[in-house]
Design an enzyme around this catalytic site. Structure first.
Site, PDB file in Angstrom:
ATOM      1  N   GLU A  84      -6.529  35.811  20.611  1.00 49.06           N
ATOM      2  CA  GLU A  84      -6.716  35.700  19.172  1.00 49.06           C
ATOM      3  C   GLU A  84      -6.424  34.291  18.690  1.00 49.06           C
ATOM      4  O   GLU A  84      -5.516  33.629  19.189  1.00 49.06           O
ATOM      5  CB  GLU A  84      -5.808  36.675  18.442  1.00 49.06           C
ATOM      6  CG  GLU A  84      -6.174  38.099  18.766  1.00 49.06           C
ATOM      7  CD  GLU A  84      -5.551  39.077  17.790  1.00 49.06           C
ATOM      8  OE1 GLU A  84      -6.074  40.177  17.670  1.00 49.06           O
ATOM      9  OE2 GLU A  84      -4.556  38.728  17.154  1.00 49.06           O
ATOM     10  N   CYS A 104       2.831  38.798  25.627  1.00 42.78           N
ATOM     11  CA  CYS A 104       3.982  37.925  25.885  1.00 42.78           C
ATOM     12  C   CYS A 104       5.059  38.766  26.543  1.00 42.78           C
ATOM     13  O   CYS A 104       5.252  39.927  26.184  1.00 42.78           O
ATOM     14  CB  CYS A 104       4.513  37.325  24.579  1.00 42.78           C
ATOM     15  SG  CYS A 104       5.933  36.214  24.841  1.00 42.78           S
ATOM     16  N   CYS A 108      10.730  39.416  21.934  1.00 43.87           N
ATOM     17  CA  CYS A 108      11.511  39.232  20.711  1.00 43.87           C
ATOM     18  C   CYS A 108      11.308  40.474  19.844  1.00 43.87           C
ATOM     19  O   CYS A 108      10.174  40.960  19.703  1.00 43.87           O
ATOM     20  CB  CYS A 108      11.077  37.965  19.968  1.00 43.87           C
ATOM     21  SG  CYS A 108      11.221  36.498  21.002  1.00 43.87           S
ATOM     22  N   CYS A 111       8.540  40.679  16.902  1.00 47.41           N
ATOM     23  CA  CYS A 111       7.204  40.097  17.098  1.00 47.41           C
ATOM     24  C   CYS A 111       6.251  41.120  17.692  1.00 47.41           C
ATOM     25  O   CYS A 111       6.545  41.733  18.722  1.00 47.41           O
ATOM     26  CB  CYS A 111       7.327  38.887  18.024  1.00 47.41           C
ATOM     27  SG  CYS A 111       5.740  38.250  18.592  1.00 47.41           S
ATOM     28  N   GLY A 159       1.671  34.626  22.759  1.00 45.90           N
ATOM     29  CA  GLY A 159       2.197  34.075  23.998  1.00 45.90           C
ATOM     30  C   GLY A 159       3.199  32.960  23.821  1.00 45.90           C
ATOM     31  O   GLY A 159       3.333  32.390  22.746  1.00 45.90           O
ATOM     32  N   GLU A 160       3.889  32.693  24.911  1.00 44.66           N
ATOM     33  CA  GLU A 160       4.882  31.618  24.929  1.00 44.66           C
ATOM     34  C   GLU A 160       4.290  30.456  25.752  1.00 44.66           C
ATOM     35  O   GLU A 160       4.170  30.547  26.969  1.00 44.66           O
ATOM     36  CB  GLU A 160       6.180  32.150  25.553  1.00 44.66           C
ATOM     37  CG  GLU A 160       7.184  31.082  25.940  1.00 44.66           C
ATOM     38  CD  GLU A 160       7.523  30.091  24.823  1.00 44.66           C
ATOM     39  OE1 GLU A 160       7.763  30.509  23.675  1.00 44.66           O
ATOM     40  OE2 GLU A 160       7.534  28.880  25.117  1.00 44.66           O
ATOM     41  N   SER A 189       4.878  25.436  19.981  1.00 44.13           N
ATOM     42  CA  SER A 189       5.974  26.241  19.439  1.00 44.13           C
ATOM     43  C   SER A 189       6.583  27.037  20.582  1.00 44.13           C
ATOM     44  O   SER A 189       5.880  27.752  21.295  1.00 44.13           O
ATOM     45  CB  SER A 189       5.440  27.189  18.366  1.00 44.13           C
ATOM     46  OG  SER A 189       6.465  28.045  17.896  1.00 44.13           O
ATOM     47  N   SER A 212      11.517  28.007  17.863  1.00 47.10           N
ATOM     48  CA  SER A 212      11.709  29.249  17.113  1.00 47.10           C
ATOM     49  C   SER A 212      13.141  29.707  17.322  1.00 47.10           C
ATOM     50  O   SER A 212      13.469  30.321  18.326  1.00 47.10           O
ATOM     51  CB  SER A 212      10.733  30.316  17.614  1.00 47.10           C
ATOM     52  OG  SER A 212       9.404  29.881  17.374  1.00 47.10           O
ATOM     53  N   LEU A 213      13.994  29.396  16.367  1.00 47.95           N
ATOM     54  CA  LEU A 213      15.429  29.612  16.556  1.00 47.95           C
ATOM     55  C   LEU A 213      15.851  31.008  16.077  1.00 47.95           C
ATOM     56  O   LEU A 213      16.439  31.772  16.824  1.00 47.95           O
ATOM     57  CB  LEU A 213      16.189  28.517  15.808  1.00 47.95           C
ATOM     58  CG  LEU A 213      17.531  28.114  16.399  1.00 47.95           C
ATOM     59  CD1 LEU A 213      17.370  27.544  17.792  1.00 47.95           C
ATOM     60  CD2 LEU A 213      18.235  27.116  15.487  1.00 47.95           C
ATOM     61  N   HIS A 214      15.621  31.294  14.814  1.00 50.56           N
ATOM     62  CA  HIS A 214      15.869  32.615  14.195  1.00 50.56           C
ATOM     63  C   HIS A 214      17.334  33.031  14.095  1.00 50.56           C
ATOM     64  O   HIS A 214      17.657  33.958  13.356  1.00 50.56           O
ATOM     65  CB  HIS A 214      15.117  33.747  14.901  1.00 50.56           C
ATOM     66  CG  HIS A 214      13.688  33.455  15.152  1.00 50.56           C
ATOM     67  ND1 HIS A 214      12.812  33.086  14.151  1.00 50.56           N
ATOM     68  CD2 HIS A 214      12.950  33.435  16.299  1.00 50.56           C
ATOM     69  CE1 HIS A 214      11.622  32.890  14.668  1.00 50.56           C
ATOM     70  NE2 HIS A 214      11.674  33.067  15.962  1.00 50.56           N
ATOM     71  N   ASN A 288       6.937  39.191   8.788  1.00 56.16           N
ATOM     72  CA  ASN A 288       5.735  39.996   8.546  1.00 56.16           C
ATOM     73  C   ASN A 288       5.910  41.332   9.243  1.00 56.16           C
ATOM     74  O   ASN A 288       6.380  41.371  10.375  1.00 56.16           O
ATOM     75  CB  ASN A 288       4.500  39.282   9.106  1.00 56.16           C
ATOM     76  CG  ASN A 288       4.141  38.084   8.273  1.00 56.16           C
ATOM     77  OD1 ASN A 288       4.060  38.167   7.053  1.00 56.16           O
ATOM     78  ND2 ASN A 288       3.971  36.944   8.925  1.00 56.16           N
ATOM     79  N   CYS A 331       1.793  35.460  11.190  1.00 57.46           N
ATOM     80  CA  CYS A 331       2.671  35.302  12.354  1.00 57.46           C
ATOM     81  C   CYS A 331       3.163  36.654  12.850  1.00 57.46           C
ATOM     82  O   CYS A 331       3.604  37.477  12.063  1.00 57.46           O
ATOM     83  CB  CYS A 331       3.927  34.530  11.974  1.00 57.46           C
ATOM     84  SG  CYS A 331       3.639  32.840  11.589  1.00 57.46           S
TER      85      CYS A 331
HETATM   86  N1  SAH Z   1       6.128  32.165  21.662  1.00 54.54           N
HETATM   87  C1  SAH Z   1       6.143  31.050  20.772  1.00 54.54           C
HETATM   88  C2  SAH Z   1       4.867  30.857  20.001  1.00 54.54           C
HETATM   89  C3  SAH Z   1       4.200  32.082  19.419  1.00 54.54           C
HETATM   90  S1  SAH Z   1       5.087  32.926  18.151  1.00 54.54           S
HETATM   91  C4  SAH Z   1       7.329  31.136  19.826  1.00 54.54           C
HETATM   92  O1  SAH Z   1       7.968  32.185  19.764  1.00 54.54           O
HETATM   93  O2  SAH Z   1       7.618  30.129  19.203  1.00 54.54           O
HETATM   94  C5  SAH Z   1       4.759  31.883  16.755  1.00 54.54           C
HETATM   95  C6  SAH Z   1       5.793  32.000  15.637  1.00 54.54           C
HETATM   96  O3  SAH Z   1       5.673  33.245  14.932  1.00 54.54           O
HETATM   97  C7  SAH Z   1       7.226  31.932  16.143  1.00 54.54           C
HETATM   98  O4  SAH Z   1       7.993  31.048  15.361  1.00 54.54           O
HETATM   99  C8  SAH Z   1       7.666  33.358  15.984  1.00 54.54           C
HETATM  100  O5  SAH Z   1       9.039  33.461  15.912  1.00 54.54           O
HETATM  101  C9  SAH Z   1       6.973  33.777  14.723  1.00 54.54           C
HETATM  102  N2  SAH Z   1       6.932  35.212  14.531  1.00 54.54           N
HETATM  103  C10 SAH Z   1       6.844  36.162  15.478  1.00 54.54           C
HETATM  104  N3  SAH Z   1       6.849  37.395  14.933  1.00 54.54           N
HETATM  105  C11 SAH Z   1       6.923  37.222  13.588  1.00 54.54           C
HETATM  106  C12 SAH Z   1       6.936  38.142  12.479  1.00 54.54           C
HETATM  107  N4  SAH Z   1       6.866  39.447  12.662  1.00 54.54           N
HETATM  108  N5  SAH Z   1       7.009  37.607  11.242  1.00 54.54           N
HETATM  109  C13 SAH Z   1       7.049  36.268  11.065  1.00 54.54           C
HETATM  110  N6  SAH Z   1       7.056  35.359  12.068  1.00 54.54           N
HETATM  111  C14 SAH Z   1       6.984  35.843  13.325  1.00 54.54           C
HETATM  112 FE1  SF4 Z   2       6.752  35.887  22.687  1.00 58.39          FE
HETATM  113 FE2  SF4 Z   2       7.051  34.087  20.700  1.00 58.39          FE
HETATM  114 FE3  SF4 Z   2       6.611  36.695  20.167  1.00 58.39          FE
HETATM  115 FE4  SF4 Z   2       8.960  35.939  21.170  1.00 58.39          FE
HETATM  116  S1  SF4 Z   2       8.103  35.352  19.170  1.00 58.39           S
HETATM  117  S2  SF4 Z   2       7.747  37.711  21.841  1.00 58.39           S
HETATM  118  S3  SF4 Z   2       8.325  34.310  22.551  1.00 58.39           S
HETATM  119  S4  SF4 Z   2       5.205  35.311  21.191  1.00 58.39           S
END
Ligand code: SAH
Ligand code: SF4
Length: 347
Positions: A84, A104, A108, A111, A159-160, A189, A212-214, A288, A331
């Site tokens: 996508e 992936c 997380c 996600c 994906g990562e 990212s 992506s710290l969170h 989201n 996202c």
């Molecule tokens: N794997 C990588 C890149 C893809 S995710 C990473 O984690 O950085 C891209 C971004 O979307 C990341 O910052 C991730 O934390 C964020 N993301 C994932 N799930 C989300 C959600 N449900 N709502 C908002 N942001 C989200």
């Molecule tokens: Fe993979 Fe990034 Fe989603 Fe974490 S946030 S599951 S690393 S795509």
């Protein structure tokens, strides 16, 4: 499927043709992207027919939102893998969000991609073809009020990227060396694959890095970002600092805001300390919704308060607007429509 070939190696694909044909083809594929090989006007029909299928995937669905300024494609590889990409248009910018893996493995909790597990790595050609496809779309079809070419590419789709290092590296190399994009217009990212950040530090290109710290302490981070148990915050911070020292590119920290989880003053204080040490900009994104997520989005008030707390401590902070929420293109939602055959475009 010419994108699956090395751009420097196209002579092999065109065996028997004069060598300037490979140069012409390289131009079409990587410089003047076109949606169909029939648009490659200086190539004879016989050569063009040898290029089909042009794309290493079918366009299974195409959707648009936000008045036509957000467009999502669901591409399907011949083996069934879903890829996508989301194009977001602005008055002076066109940003493409691309995938580096189908699924992936990192899981997380919040996600959608992570919740559905890992399918496979994408090939370099499958990654770069997403970019070429969006270029061709902007050039030949266009988006209202948006430049006719990409200005930014972000690895924030499925994906990562640093878990698929060699193929992502090759895709970045093609974007920079063959397509002529600037390294800084490309953002990788990562959720914090420390050896990957170190390798990227040693590459010749100053690509932009987003982490992506969170969560800003290990206890909390390990519960929502499982890979933190392998690469804890101190190691991640050290690797990110090394990247900044070498490249002098401002880092960004991504922070998905979850109600009562990571929107507390305590987290803001800890995050401010990390962001200051790294000279990083913080992007706050309201969570989201995804089907399996227990967490809910922070309220607007909580997000504002969190942003103010960071600002008070001298940190640069942006609250990101969500694009494409109603087409599951925001996202973390990219995986939602996958595997639902018969999906009709809602253009
Ligand atoms: N794997 C990588 C890149 C893809 S995710 C990473 O984690 O950085 C891209 C971004 O979307 C990341 O910052 C991730 O934390 C964020 N993301 C994932 N799930 C989300 C959600 N449900 N709502 C908002 N942001 C989200
Ligand atoms: Fe993979 Fe990034 Fe989603 Fe974490 S946030 S599951 S690393 S795509």
């Amino acid at each position: 499927m010419p994108y699956l070939h090395q751009p420097e190696d196209l002579d092999n694909l065109l065996e028997g043709e004069p060598s300037y044909r490979a140069d012409q083809l390289r131009d079409w594929l990587y410089r003047t992207s076109v949606l169909s090989s029939t648009d490659m006007t200086n190539l004879p029909a016989e050569v063009r027919s040898r290029l089909d299928p042009l794309w290493p995937f079918d366009v299974e669905a195409e959707q648009s939102a936000d008045g036509g300024t957000t467009r999502k494609w669901l591409f399907r590889a011949p083996d069934g893998a879903a890829i996508e990409a989301v194009l977001m248009g602005y008055p002076r910018r066109a940003t493409l969000c691309i995938s580096s893996q189908a699924g992936c493995a990192l899981g997380c909790t919040f996600c959608a991609t992570g919740q559905f597990g890992f399918e496979r790595h994408l090939e370099a050609g499958e990654i770069v073809a997403q970019v070429a496809y969006a270029q061709a779309f902007l050039r030949q079809i266009g988006m209202p009020g948006t430049p006719d070419h990409l200005t930014n590419v972000v690895f924030m789709g499925m994906g990562e990227p640093l878990a698929n290092y060699d193929r992502v590296r090759e895709a970045i190399r093609r974007m920079i060396e063959v397509m002529g994009m600037s390294a800084r217009s490309i953002t990788v990212s990562t959720v914090g694959i420390v050896p990957g950040i170190r390798r990227l530090t040693d590459e010749p290109w100053p690509v932009s890095l987003a982490v992506s710290l969170h969560a800003a302490d290990d206890d909390l981070r390990s519960t929502i970002v499982p890979i933190n148990r392998r690469y804890p915050l101190a190691d991640l911070e050290e690797a990110a600092a090394g990247y900044f020292e070498k490249k002098r590119r401002r880092l960004s920290i991504e922070w998905t805001m979850m109600d009562g989880v990571n929107d507390t003053t305590d987290q803001a204080t800890k995050l401010a300390a990390i962001a200051s040490r790294l000279h990083a900009h913080v992007n706050l994104i309201a969570l989201n919704p995804t089907p399996l997520t227990e967490e809910t989005a922070s309220s607007e008030r909580a997000i504002d308060a969190f942003a103010r707390e960071l600002g008070r401590r001298g940190v640069n902070v942006t609250v990101r607007n969500t694009r494409g929420r109603n087409i599951d293109a925001a996202c973390g939602q990219l995986r939602l429509l996958v595997g639902k055959p018969g999906l009709k475009p809602r253009v």
